[in-house]
Design a protein around this motif. Structure first.
Motif, PDB file in Angstrom:
ATOM      1  N   MET A 181      20.119  52.257   1.287  1.00  0.00           N
ATOM      2  CA  MET A 181      19.600  51.560   2.439  1.00  0.00           C
ATOM      3  C   MET A 181      19.503  50.056   2.175  1.00  0.00           C
ATOM      4  O   MET A 181      18.821  49.346   2.887  1.00  0.00           O
ATOM      5  CB  MET A 181      18.252  52.146   2.824  1.00  0.00           C
ATOM      6  N   ARG A 182      20.186  49.613   1.134  1.00  0.00           N
ATOM      7  CA  ARG A 182      20.205  48.181   0.823  1.00  0.00           C
ATOM      8  C   ARG A 182      20.747  47.408   2.008  1.00  0.00           C
ATOM      9  O   ARG A 182      21.757  47.783   2.588  1.00  0.00           O
ATOM     10  CB  ARG A 182      21.079  47.919  -0.397  1.00  0.00           C
ATOM     11  N   GLY A 183      20.031  46.338   2.378  1.00  0.00           N
ATOM     12  CA  GLY A 183      20.485  45.462   3.446  1.00  0.00           C
ATOM     13  C   GLY A 183      20.438  46.085   4.837  1.00  0.00           C
ATOM     14  O   GLY A 183      21.029  45.556   5.766  1.00  0.00           O
ATOM     15  N   ALA A 184      19.736  47.198   4.986  1.00  0.00           N
ATOM     16  CA  ALA A 184      19.661  47.884   6.286  1.00  0.00           C
ATOM     17  C   ALA A 184      19.060  46.976   7.353  1.00  0.00           C
ATOM     18  O   ALA A 184      18.181  46.172   7.076  1.00  0.00           O
ATOM     19  CB  ALA A 184      18.829  49.155   6.148  1.00  0.00           C
ATOM     20  N   LYS A 185      19.518  47.118   8.566  1.00  0.00           N
ATOM     21  CA  LYS A 185      19.015  46.353   9.715  1.00  0.00           C
ATOM     22  C   LYS A 185      18.077  47.265  10.492  1.00  0.00           C
ATOM     23  O   LYS A 185      18.515  48.078  11.307  1.00  0.00           O
ATOM     24  CB  LYS A 185      20.161  45.883  10.607  1.00  0.00           C
ATOM     25  N   LEU A 186      16.782  47.170  10.206  1.00  0.00           N
ATOM     26  CA  LEU A 186      15.778  48.034  10.809  1.00  0.00           C
ATOM     27  C   LEU A 186      14.730  47.225  11.568  1.00  0.00           C
ATOM     28  O   LEU A 186      13.570  47.644  11.678  1.00  0.00           O
ATOM     29  CB  LEU A 186      15.120  48.900   9.721  1.00  0.00           C
ATOM     30  N   LYS A 187      15.140  46.101  12.098  1.00  0.00           N
ATOM     31  CA  LYS A 187      14.231  45.224  12.835  1.00  0.00           C
ATOM     32  C   LYS A 187      13.589  45.989  13.992  1.00  0.00           C
ATOM     33  O   LYS A 187      14.290  46.601  14.807  1.00  0.00           O
ATOM     34  CB  LYS A 187      15.003  44.014  13.368  1.00  0.00           C
ATOM     35  N   GLY A 188      12.238  46.000  14.016  1.00  0.00           N
ATOM     36  CA  GLY A 188      11.493  46.637  15.091  1.00  0.00           C
ATOM     37  C   GLY A 188      11.531  48.159  15.077  1.00  0.00           C
ATOM     38  O   GLY A 188      11.076  48.792  16.032  1.00  0.00           O
ATOM     39  N   ALA A 189      12.048  48.760  14.033  1.00  0.00           N
ATOM     40  CA  ALA A 189      12.169  50.225  13.961  1.00  0.00           C
ATOM     41  C   ALA A 189      10.805  50.911  13.910  1.00  0.00           C
ATOM     42  O   ALA A 189       9.845  50.378  13.368  1.00  0.00           O
ATOM     43  CB  ALA A 189      12.983  50.618  12.734  1.00  0.00           C
ATOM     44  N   ASN A 190      10.744  52.104  14.476  1.00  0.00           N
ATOM     45  CA  ASN A 190       9.540  52.929  14.401  1.00  0.00           C
ATOM     46  C   ASN A 190       9.686  53.849  13.198  1.00  0.00           C
ATOM     47  O   ASN A 190      10.408  54.849  13.257  1.00  0.00           O
ATOM     48  CB  ASN A 190       9.348  53.740  15.682  1.00  0.00           C
ATOM     49  N   LEU A 191       9.001  53.496  12.112  1.00  0.00           N
ATOM     50  CA  LEU A 191       9.049  54.275  10.872  1.00  0.00           C
ATOM     51  C   LEU A 191       7.653  54.763  10.498  1.00  0.00           C
ATOM     52  O   LEU A 191       7.350  54.944   9.325  1.00  0.00           O
ATOM     53  CB  LEU A 191       9.657  53.420   9.756  1.00  0.00           C
ATOM     54  N   ARG A 192       6.827  54.995  11.508  1.00  0.00           N
ATOM     55  CA  ARG A 192       5.466  55.491  11.272  1.00  0.00           C
ATOM     56  C   ARG A 192       5.521  56.792  10.478  1.00  0.00           C
ATOM     57  O   ARG A 192       6.301  57.688  10.801  1.00  0.00           O
ATOM     58  CB  ARG A 192       4.749  55.756  12.587  1.00  0.00           C
ATOM     59  N   GLU A 193       4.706  56.835   9.426  1.00  0.00           N
ATOM     60  CA  GLU A 193       4.560  58.014   8.574  1.00  0.00           C
ATOM     61  C   GLU A 193       5.875  58.452   7.910  1.00  0.00           C
ATOM     62  O   GLU A 193       6.016  59.600   7.491  1.00  0.00           O
ATOM     63  CB  GLU A 193       3.937  59.168   9.357  1.00  0.00           C
ATOM     64  N   ALA A 194       6.845  57.552   7.835  1.00  0.00           N
ATOM     65  CA  ALA A 194       8.124  57.881   7.201  1.00  0.00           C
ATOM     66  C   ALA A 194       7.953  58.088   5.702  1.00  0.00           C
ATOM     67  O   ALA A 194       7.132  57.432   5.057  1.00  0.00           O
ATOM     68  CB  ALA A 194       9.136  56.766   7.451  1.00  0.00           C
ATOM     69  N   GLU A 195       8.716  58.984   5.139  1.00  0.00           N
ATOM     70  CA  GLU A 195       8.731  59.251   3.706  1.00  0.00           C
ATOM     71  C   GLU A 195       9.894  58.459   3.111  1.00  0.00           C
ATOM     72  O   GLU A 195      11.062  58.858   3.234  1.00  0.00           O
ATOM     73  CB  GLU A 195       8.910  60.750   3.448  1.00  0.00           C
ATOM     74  N   LEU A 196       9.562  57.307   2.522  1.00  0.00           N
ATOM     75  CA  LEU A 196      10.573  56.419   1.948  1.00  0.00           C
ATOM     76  C   LEU A 196      10.309  56.188   0.464  1.00  0.00           C
ATOM     77  O   LEU A 196      10.640  55.139  -0.082  1.00  0.00           O
ATOM     78  CB  LEU A 196      10.594  55.094   2.721  1.00  0.00           C
TER      79      LEU A 196
ATOM     80  N   ASN B 285      15.664  52.364  -1.808  1.00  0.00           N
ATOM     81  CA  ASN B 285      16.122  51.029  -2.176  1.00  0.00           C
ATOM     82  C   ASN B 285      16.406  50.267  -0.882  1.00  0.00           C
ATOM     83  O   ASN B 285      17.426  50.474  -0.235  1.00  0.00           O
ATOM     84  CB  ASN B 285      17.371  51.089  -3.051  1.00  0.00           C
ATOM     85  N   LEU B 286      15.463  49.408  -0.514  1.00  0.00           N
ATOM     86  CA  LEU B 286      15.563  48.606   0.704  1.00  0.00           C
ATOM     87  C   LEU B 286      15.728  47.130   0.367  1.00  0.00           C
ATOM     88  O   LEU B 286      15.295  46.251   1.100  1.00  0.00           O
ATOM     89  CB  LEU B 286      14.311  48.832   1.561  1.00  0.00           C
ATOM     90  N   THR B 287      16.392  46.849  -0.737  1.00  0.00           N
ATOM     91  CA  THR B 287      16.642  45.482  -1.161  1.00  0.00           C
ATOM     92  C   THR B 287      17.328  44.717  -0.042  1.00  0.00           C
ATOM     93  O   THR B 287      18.344  45.156   0.503  1.00  0.00           O
ATOM     94  CB  THR B 287      17.536  45.447  -2.418  1.00  0.00           C
ATOM     95  N   GLY B 288      16.746  43.572   0.341  1.00  0.00           N
ATOM     96  CA  GLY B 288      17.331  42.709   1.356  1.00  0.00           C
ATOM     97  C   GLY B 288      17.333  43.273   2.766  1.00  0.00           C
ATOM     98  O   GLY B 288      17.968  42.713   3.648  1.00  0.00           O
TER      99      GLY B 288
END
Length: 100
Positions: free
Chosen positions: A1-16, A20-23
């Protein structure tokens, strides 16, 4: 998930856990009560993100942009915040500090 574009995403209670969300762009995302334990968020954009009651223990937030984020009630145990961009107000709220 490096460099993922998740602007404004609903990730409530997500298991992450250990993601790897680098950048990644998580600006304005709702991560309320999400689990990001041991996640890598190095240089991620979390500007204005909702991180209330989020588990960020052992997360790598080096260089992350946390301006305007809401970290109230989050678990920052052993999180690496070196070089992150965060306002004192946001950090104090995350650490449950009281002002005089």
């Amino acid at each position: 998930m490096r460099g993922a574009k998740l602007k404004g995403a609903n990730l409530r209670e997500a298991e992450l856990r250990e993601a790897n969300l680098t950048g990644a762009d998580l600006s304005g995302a709702d991560l309320t009560a999400a689990t990001l334990r041991n996640a890598i968020l190095k240089d991620a954009n979390l500007h204005g993100a909702l991180l209330m009651r989020t588990d960020l223990s052992d997360a790598d937030l080096r260089g992350a942009k946390l301006t305007g984020a809401n970290l109230e009630g989050s678990d920052l145990w052993r999180a690496n915040l070196m070089g992150c961009i965060i306002s004192p107000k946001v950090l104090h709220a995350a650490l449950n500090c009281r002002s005089k």
